[in-house]
Design a protein around this motif. Structure first.
Motif, PDB file in Angstrom:
ATOM      1  N   GLU A 121     -16.750 -27.685 -45.532  1.00 42.01           N
ATOM      2  CA  GLU A 121     -16.013 -26.758 -45.815  1.00 42.01           C
ATOM      3  C   GLU A 121     -16.494 -25.348 -45.204  1.00 42.01           C
ATOM      4  O   GLU A 121     -15.823 -24.374 -45.656  1.00 42.01           O
ATOM      5  CB  GLU A 121     -15.547 -26.703 -47.154  1.00 42.01           C
ATOM      6  CG  GLU A 121     -15.013 -28.143 -47.598  1.00 42.01           C
ATOM      7  CD  GLU A 121     -13.806 -27.884 -48.335  1.00 42.01           C
ATOM      8  OE1 GLU A 121     -13.329 -27.200 -48.902  1.00 42.01           O
ATOM      9  OE2 GLU A 121     -12.927 -29.064 -48.254  1.00 42.01           O
TER      10      GLU A 121
ATOM     11  N   PHE B  30     -12.934 -24.162 -41.039  1.00 45.38           N
ATOM     12  CA  PHE B  30     -11.715 -24.980 -40.804  1.00 45.38           C
ATOM     13  C   PHE B  30     -11.155 -24.901 -39.308  1.00 45.38           C
ATOM     14  O   PHE B  30     -11.396 -23.957 -38.632  1.00 45.38           O
ATOM     15  CB  PHE B  30     -10.707 -24.838 -41.647  1.00 45.38           C
ATOM     16  CG  PHE B  30     -10.997 -24.830 -43.179  1.00 45.38           C
ATOM     17  CD1 PHE B  30     -11.221 -26.248 -43.686  1.00 45.38           C
ATOM     18  CD2 PHE B  30     -11.554 -23.869 -43.834  1.00 45.38           C
ATOM     19  CE1 PHE B  30     -11.631 -26.437 -44.769  1.00 45.38           C
ATOM     20  CE2 PHE B  30     -11.882 -23.838 -45.021  1.00 45.38           C
ATOM     21  CZ  PHE B  30     -12.071 -25.150 -45.577  1.00 45.38           C
TER      22      PHE B  30
ATOM     23  N   ASP C 273     -11.631 -30.134 -41.425  1.00 47.98           N
ATOM     24  CA  ASP C 273     -12.809 -29.542 -41.797  1.00 47.98           C
ATOM     25  C   ASP C 273     -13.850 -29.868 -40.678  1.00 47.98           C
ATOM     26  O   ASP C 273     -13.217 -30.174 -39.532  1.00 47.98           O
ATOM     27  CB  ASP C 273     -13.490 -30.208 -43.122  1.00 47.98           C
ATOM     28  CG  ASP C 273     -13.739 -31.611 -43.118  1.00 47.98           C
ATOM     29  OD1 ASP C 273     -13.854 -31.976 -41.756  1.00 47.98           O
ATOM     30  OD2 ASP C 273     -13.930 -32.118 -44.102  1.00 47.98           O
TER      31      ASP C 273
END
Lengths: 394, 394
Positions: free
Chosen positions: A78, A81, A98
């Motif tokens: 994460e 993105f 991700d």
């Protein structure tokens, strides 16, 4: 432009290995790549500093008394993105992913026209909508990947020629960047899907494989010695134009006997229409076959002449796959499509397998065939994978 | 075993660059490979210490005031000598080369039989004769490369299957090493010739190219992203088994419409015999066409039916080359042969070019076709190139 995290082949190698095969220890990376431990540590450092890689808790010591434990390196998925969009002639399909190309949200947007300006405006709306689904997306998304069928110059962000969109020499990366504020990469859609399979799909762990896509056209992505084949003159993977049909039929490319002229959607639908019209007793004979969906319905209704048309198409595809396997001996071939219902291959699979096996030379027949339906979201994910790739490849 | 000079990818990269593109400075090597200057220096050191590389006189300073001048690295070609031998079913052809695969001496030896023991005994005689031509050869030659047609397992020095020699599972490297006292590498003959073209021939500087060989069989060596394609299952480059002929003719491989079943020596000779026998007025009609030489004579005599047979063969070869180019997009294709007279291509060239251009997809047609006769000595040189390669590749 995005900051580039890497300027050396070693950095690309190390990050790719952690991304696709991690968590993995530095010792193991050194072993698999042939790099020294010092080189691995040096290559990983900027990725750790920027938060793309993390050291996991040490789980084991390399050897009794070896002192320093092996802390595996892992991706922080994460950290950033990405958006990937597949552009078809009547729809945009977008996903947010991700760092490992896992889709987190998706969206479709119909296109009333393929006029470039309109498509770019719709694209900006689609991207804005996707980024609005979670506050962290907007904050940590900088890169957009676009997948377009046809002849694409990725280095210059240019769609040279896309027959289905009717585009020639469209500077799509520049236009989309201006409309979205993101860094944009444009890639041929089959190559983009190949990258997704190579890193995150059925190609992981194979130093060579092929992806064959069956639909309006018959396309192919090739990975040889771990790299997607680009073609010295920009053309590669044109499996649709292998002449397996002898002197017939003529193809739109100017060649003869091309697979695509037999098994592409348009000639397939035309052949099904001719076959079902000739059979007056058949339940669907009165119904005009004009689309791949009606062609599939005619086949599922059991008309033997129609099923024979699909078998001939499967034969042509199987022969072309064998020709490709005879030339470069891939470890696996993934066969997929872009027409719902067709990708199930209940009509094609048996004949593809039989003709492939008959024409594959010796041990080339040992290649595994994987028939895999892929949705348009998965094609869009391919576009995101290409955007991810720009982070750390030279 | 020979001492191995390298255990890292960097060492292989650096030595290959000096060998094929040298003399070249460390700065330039670093620039072209993406390695650091320190890594280049470290990689080159063992080669310099062992006398394989040398520093030439500095010719220029990298920049005013930069202090240390750039001393280009160069190969010492006579540091070591290599023997390469091509094994055919009726002859051994051998050469001695230097480190750059330049032939210094050559020798032929007829074979009365392809019995393995006899061939190995003749090979030992051939090698002894070649080494005796100069005292320095014997003193500084440790490696022998053998080129054999068919399915060769290079890693294990095994000829798995060679139809023309009638060999199955022959541990040729071990047998030849025992008979000659040299370290022996065995490679498929087309792959060996491809290596020679890649490093020292018409493939230098191309990151992708193909070599197509026309003769008893129709073979192909492929280089993609700088590496010879080996095939995950040991099969690659089988361009002869691309089905360009539709459903006819049947091929010895079990497939149909294969290029080799149309343009290989045996079907070509049979078709010429049939064509010239049908033409009672022709000067050579009474003469029975049984060999490729008599088939060539019939064509050169001007028989239109015979020339048409050659044109059909050229058409099949051109289509298969286009299929290959559509898939890989090589920068160049080198076309060569192993039959004297045929390699001049006066009968094939025009039709190969025409059919290739007609079937090549878009920019794939921009690929350069180089028609190059190659003698058996050049095939033997390919075997020497493979032996050279063992010095410094992983």
């Amino acid at each position: 432009m995005l900051p580039r995290l890497t300027t050396t082949p070693a950095a690309t190698t190390v990050f790719t290995m952690v991304l696709t095969q991690g968590p993995v220890s530095r010792v193991e990376i050194a072993k698999r790549t042939g790099l020294s431990s010092a080189a691995v540590t040096k290559a990983a450092r900027p990725f750790i500093e920027e938060g793309y890689l993390q050291e996991l808790e040490a789980t084991e010591r390399t050897a009794p008394g070896a002192g320093r434990p092996a802390s595996p390196l892992a991706i922080k998925p994460e950290r950033e993105f990405f958006i990937g969009v597949k552009i078809t002639n009547d729809e945009l399909i977008g996903v947010v992913t991700d760092l490992r190309a896992q889709p987190l949200a998706s969206s479709h947007r119909p296109l009333a026209t393929t006029d470039v300006e309109s498509v770019v405006a719709e694209l900006a709306e689609l991207v804005a909508g996707l980024l609005a689904t979670d506050p962290s997306y907007g904050a940590r998304c900088h890169a957009l990947g676009l997948a377009v069928s046809g002849d694409v110059d990725k280095a210059h962000g240019l769609v040279r020629y896309s027959p289905f969109l009717g585009w020639r020499q469209v500077p799509l990366a520049r236009l989309a960047a201006a409309a979205t504020g993101l860094t944009v990469t444009v890639e041929n859609d089959v190559k983009a899907l190949t990258v997704a399979e190579q890193w995150f799909g059925d190609g992981v762990g194979a130093s060579s494989f092929a992806l064959v896509t069956v639909g309006v056209g018959i396309g192919c992505g090739l990975v040889v010695n771990g790299r997607v084949v680009a073609g010295a003159h920009g053309v590669a993977g044109e499996i649709g134009h292998i002449p397996v049909g002898g002197e017939e039929p003529e193809c739109h490319c100017g060649g003869r006997g091309c697979v695509e002229a037999i098994a592409g959607t348009a000639p397939l639908v035309a052949a099904v229409r001719a076959a079902s019209a000739a059979d007056a007793d058949d339940a669907v004979a009165g119904q005009v076959v004009t689309t791949i969906e009606t062609a599939l319905a005619a086949a599922h209704a059991g008309d033997p002449a129609v099923r024979e048309v699909f078998a001939r198409a499967g034969h042509a595809i199987g022969l072309a796959m064998a020709a490709m396997a005879n030339l470069f001996g891939p470890e696996r071939i993934i066969v997929t499509g872009d027409v719902p219902g067709l990708v199930a291959y209940d009509l094609f699979e048996e004949q593809i397998n039989r003709s492939f096996t008959a024409q594959a030379f010796g041990a080339a027949a040992d290649c595994r065939l994987l028939l895999r339906p892929r949705t348009f979201e998965q094609w869009a994910r391919g576009a995101a994978a290409v955007a991810i790739q720009t982070l750390f490849t030279l």
